[in-house]
Design a protein around this motif. Structure first.
Motif: not given
Length: 49
Positions: A2-5, A7-15, A19-22
């Motif tokens: 899990n990658i934390l952003v 605010n501490g909430s994990p990123r939703p899966k399937g995104n 992420s690659i575009a970012d």
């Protein structure tokens, strides 16, 4: 994994596509800044013998 952003909430899966575009956007911005700094910062005043 899990990658934390910030605010501490994990990123939703399937995104992964977003992420690659970012990642590509951040890398291209960094390369652009580096190229601009190199272009404006290089010394064109060469001394002649």
């Amino acid at each position: 994994m899990n990658i934390l952003v910030l605010n501490g909430s994990p990123r939703p899966k399937g995104n992964t596509r977003q992420s690659i575009a970012d990642l590509i956007a951040v890398l291209s911005f960094g390369i652009g800044c580096f190229c601009a700094g190199y272009t404006f910062g290089k010394d064109n005043h060469k001394t002649q013998k």
